[in-house]
Write a protein that holds these residues in place. Structure first.
Motif, PDB file in Angstrom:
ATOM      1  N   PRO A 135     -23.106 -19.252  17.024  1.00 23.42           N
ATOM      2  CA  PRO A 135     -21.821 -18.807  16.480  1.00 23.42           C
ATOM      3  C   PRO A 135     -20.983 -20.007  16.030  1.00 23.42           C
ATOM      4  CG  PRO A 135     -21.902 -18.481  18.874  1.00 23.42           C
ATOM      5  CD  PRO A 135     -23.195 -19.101  18.479  1.00 23.42           C
ATOM      6  N   ASP A 136     -20.429 -19.914  14.835  1.00 21.83           N
ATOM      7  CA  ASP A 136     -19.544 -20.957  14.311  1.00 21.83           C
ATOM      8  C   ASP A 136     -18.143 -20.352  14.221  1.00 21.83           C
ATOM      9  OD1 ASP A 136     -18.887 -23.467  13.350  1.00 21.83           O
ATOM     10  OD2 ASP A 136     -19.251 -22.923  11.261  1.00 21.83           O
ATOM     11  N   ILE A 170     -32.122 -43.544  16.848  1.00 26.49           N
ATOM     12  CA  ILE A 170     -31.444 -44.040  15.648  1.00 26.49           C
ATOM     13  C   ILE A 170     -31.912 -43.286  14.393  1.00 26.49           C
ATOM     14  CG2 ILE A 170     -33.044 -45.896  15.000  1.00 26.49           C
ATOM     15  CD1 ILE A 170     -29.164 -46.132  15.316  1.00 26.49           C
ATOM     16  N   SER A 171     -33.008 -42.518  14.516  1.00 20.25           N
ATOM     17  CA  SER A 171     -33.503 -41.755  13.359  1.00 20.25           C
ATOM     18  C   SER A 171     -32.795 -40.405  13.225  1.00 20.25           C
ATOM     19  CB  SER A 171     -35.013 -41.521  13.496  1.00 20.25           C
ATOM     20  OG  SER A 171     -35.282 -40.602  14.554  1.00 20.25           O
ATOM     21  N   ASN A 172     -32.029 -40.020  14.244  1.00 20.66           N
ATOM     22  CA  ASN A 172     -31.364 -38.711  14.235  1.00 20.66           C
ATOM     23  C   ASN A 172     -30.115 -38.759  13.352  1.00 20.66           C
ATOM     24  OD1 ASN A 172     -29.687 -36.399  15.065  1.00 20.66           O
ATOM     25  ND2 ASN A 172     -31.181 -36.156  16.700  1.00 20.66           N
ATOM     26  N   PRO A 173     -29.945 -37.799  12.427  1.00 25.00           N
ATOM     27  CA  PRO A 173     -28.756 -37.788  11.563  1.00 25.00           C
ATOM     28  C   PRO A 173     -27.446 -37.701  12.355  1.00 25.00           C
ATOM     29  CG  PRO A 173     -30.395 -36.200  10.788  1.00 25.00           C
ATOM     30  CD  PRO A 173     -30.873 -36.695  12.107  1.00 25.00           C
ATOM     31  N   SER A 174     -27.511 -37.159  13.568  1.00 22.77           N
ATOM     32  CA  SER A 174     -26.303 -37.024  14.405  1.00 22.77           C
ATOM     33  C   SER A 174     -26.166 -38.173  15.399  1.00 22.77           C
ATOM     34  CB  SER A 174     -26.338 -35.700  15.167  1.00 22.77           C
ATOM     35  OG  SER A 174     -26.416 -34.607  14.290  1.00 22.77           O
ATOM     36  N   ASP A 209     -21.842 -30.710  13.789  1.00 23.84           N
ATOM     37  CA  ASP A 209     -21.742 -29.664  12.773  1.00 23.84           C
ATOM     38  C   ASP A 209     -22.666 -28.501  13.125  1.00 23.84           C
ATOM     39  OD1 ASP A 209     -24.423 -30.037  11.637  1.00 23.84           O
ATOM     40  OD2 ASP A 209     -23.648 -31.883  10.774  1.00 23.84           O
ATOM     41  N   ALA A 210     -22.485 -27.371  12.435  1.00 23.93           N
ATOM     42  CA  ALA A 210     -23.183 -26.129  12.801  1.00 23.93           C
ATOM     43  C   ALA A 210     -24.702 -26.289  12.759  1.00 23.93           C
ATOM     44  CB  ALA A 210     -22.738 -25.003  11.874  1.00 23.93           C
ATOM     45  N   GLU A 211     -25.226 -26.963  11.724  1.00 21.71           N
ATOM     46  CA  GLU A 211     -26.684 -27.104  11.609  1.00 21.71           C
ATOM     47  C   GLU A 211     -27.254 -27.951  12.745  1.00 21.71           C
ATOM     48  OE1 GLU A 211     -28.809 -25.517   9.706  1.00 21.71           O
ATOM     49  OE2 GLU A 211     -27.123 -24.403   8.866  1.00 21.71           O
ATOM     50  N   GLU A 231     -30.079 -28.198  17.971  1.00 22.11           N
ATOM     51  CA  GLU A 231     -30.059 -28.512  19.396  1.00 22.11           C
ATOM     52  C   GLU A 231     -30.358 -27.260  20.236  1.00 22.11           C
ATOM     53  OE1 GLU A 231     -27.278 -31.627  20.945  1.00 22.11           O
ATOM     54  OE2 GLU A 231     -26.391 -29.906  21.949  1.00 22.11           O
ATOM     55  N   ALA A 232     -29.799 -26.125  19.810  1.00 20.01           N
ATOM     56  CA  ALA A 232     -30.043 -24.865  20.529  1.00 20.01           C
ATOM     57  C   ALA A 232     -31.528 -24.498  20.487  1.00 20.01           C
ATOM     58  CB  ALA A 232     -29.198 -23.747  19.922  1.00 20.01           C
TER      59      ALA A 232
END
Length: 433
Positions: A15-16, A290-294, A25-27, A32-33
């Motif tokens: 849910p956003d 370090i490769s994770n966009p987040s 961010d939502a994506e 992660e979920a």
């Protein structure tokens, strides 16, 4: 509703909610979920973000959205719905009625993971306490784990012996007993910590966002078989091993539980003691994917937790304990990004780039850790009676002896002079002998 277990097909809904401040961010939250669901052996049949303009007190979602979730469940043959957010007991019950399926929220899912992963008595106590706190308002659900000794707490195991009229007083008494046991565990940890502080070996703690690769690095450095799967929350209980480092005869390496965004408050409180291990460290290595966009948002999360533990001062950002950033998963970067980040890493004394999986950069990491741990060492001279075997043996065992010479006989008999390099912890220990 039929029994749901590992291997169950699930629909993951993120849910956003309009107007709510999220760390990611939502994506990223949806991804992660999905990771949380996979960590407990659930098959993700489908997943999507669902914008929520107005929270409905009885369902969270609007009735049209609930119908869309039901249709998606039918199409994907999903027997479980995972909602990546906190559901009230009423919302959870109503959603299960409307969808005719088991519904589990983020807190329940994380508790299920924790219940399965917790490997020590302390971990199990912490999980059970958090679970009971969560379940107090959900007594219509199963809580047969009070009689059960296996990992996991039954969210996914079917209704079991549902105790509609369960005695709340019994839960409160159980929680009080658990808190007493945990307090005893904390005291024991404190004693262990005092013992380590008296020991000559520095403690290096690996911390980081969950799934950043801490356990993989720990295994590479120690040869230990700590669980190191590509799963969120693969480690729950701190694991310690002795390692040798350049310039340091022996150090204790500690692998800790991974941090995560929006960790439910019940879990933060219950797992505080596990994270307290970090406060006894001489050096904290913050392992980052370090490769994770987040990666930047994840770093902020970890630093917030370290602030809560008073490792970093919230006023001026100073560090009570030195922190070395470890940029892991370097092997996953494309050439351009690796070149750009490589320049940044080389320009900083507080950053080391490596791949725990391939081993690239690990020798440089060990070199840097050794440098940091010995940076405060000073060279001192001590004149001791040759008969003072205990203190002489201690210097040989714990210090870096640069020179040893015999002196003329003094009032206490033959004397020896030692020129030795000691760090502040070792110096304090020697002076208290």
């Amino acid at each position: 509703m039929g029994e749901v277990s590992r291997g169950a097909r699930a629909l993951v809904v993120c849910p956003d909610i309009r107007g709510m401040a999220y760390d990611l961010d939502a994506e990223s939250r949806l991804e992660e979920a999905e990771g949380l669901a996979l960590a407990i052996g659930i098959v993700v049949a489908d997943s999507f973000v669902l914008p929520v303009r107005d929270v409905k007190p009885n369902l969270l979602f609007g009735s049209g959205q609930v119908e869309n979730i039901r249709i998606a469940c039918e199409q994907n043959e999903a027997e479980l719905v995972v909602v990546d957010g906190a559901l009230s007991p009423i919302q959870q019950r109503n959603l299960e009625d409307k969808l005719a399926r088991k519904v589990i929220d983020r807190t329940g899912l994380i508790l299920e993971i924790f219940g399965e992963r917790a490997a020590t008595a302390e971990g199990r106590l912490q999980v059970e306490l958090a679970h009971l706190d969560y379940q107090q308002s959900r007594l219509v659900r199963s809580w047969t784990h009070l009689e059960r000794q296996r990992g996991g707490f039954g969210f996914l195991g079917g209704p079991g012996e549902t105790q509609i009229e369960a005695d709340r007083r019994m839960i409160r008494q159980r929680m009080a007993r658990l808190r007493k046991e945990l307090e005893q565990v904390r005291k024991t940890r404190g004693l262990h910590r005092e013992r380590r502080e008296r020991a000559p070996w520095p403690v290096v703690a690996l911390v980081g966002y969950t799934n950043a690769g801490k356990s993989t690095l720990f295994n590479r450095l120690t040869g230990a078989e700590v669980m190191a799967e590509d799963l969120l929350f693969a480690t729950l209980d701190p694991t310690m091993r002795a390692i040798a480092l350049p310039g340091v005869e022996k150090a204790i390496l500690s692998d800790t539980v991974g941090f995560i965004s929006d960790l439910p408050t019940q879990l933060v409180a219950a797992f505080r003691a596990t994270l307290e291990e970090v406060t006894a460290a001489d050096l904290i290595c913050h392992v980052r994917d370090i490769s994770n966009p987040s990666a930047d948002a994840q770093k902020a999360q970890v630093l917030n937790v370290l602030r809560d533990l008073d490792v970093i001062s919230s006023e001026d950002g100073t560090e009570a304990i030195p922190i070395l950033e470890v940029w892991n998963k370097w092997d996953l970067l494309d050439e351009g990004t690796a070149e750009e980040l490589g320049g940044l890493a080389q320009a900083s004394d507080d950053v080391v780039a490596l791949s725990a999986l391939s081993g690239e950069g690990v020798p440089q990491f060990l070199e840097r850790v050794g440098e940091i741990l010995t940076s405060q060492a000073t060279v001192r001279q001590f004149e001791l009676p040759a008969s003072d075997g205990r203190r002489i043996a201690w210097l040989h065992a714990h210090g870096d002896i640069l020179e040893e010479e015999a002196l003329e006989e003094g009032a206490k008999g033959p004397m020896r002079r030692f020129t030795v390099r000691l760090n502040p912890k070792e110096l304090g220990q020697f002076e208290s002998l």
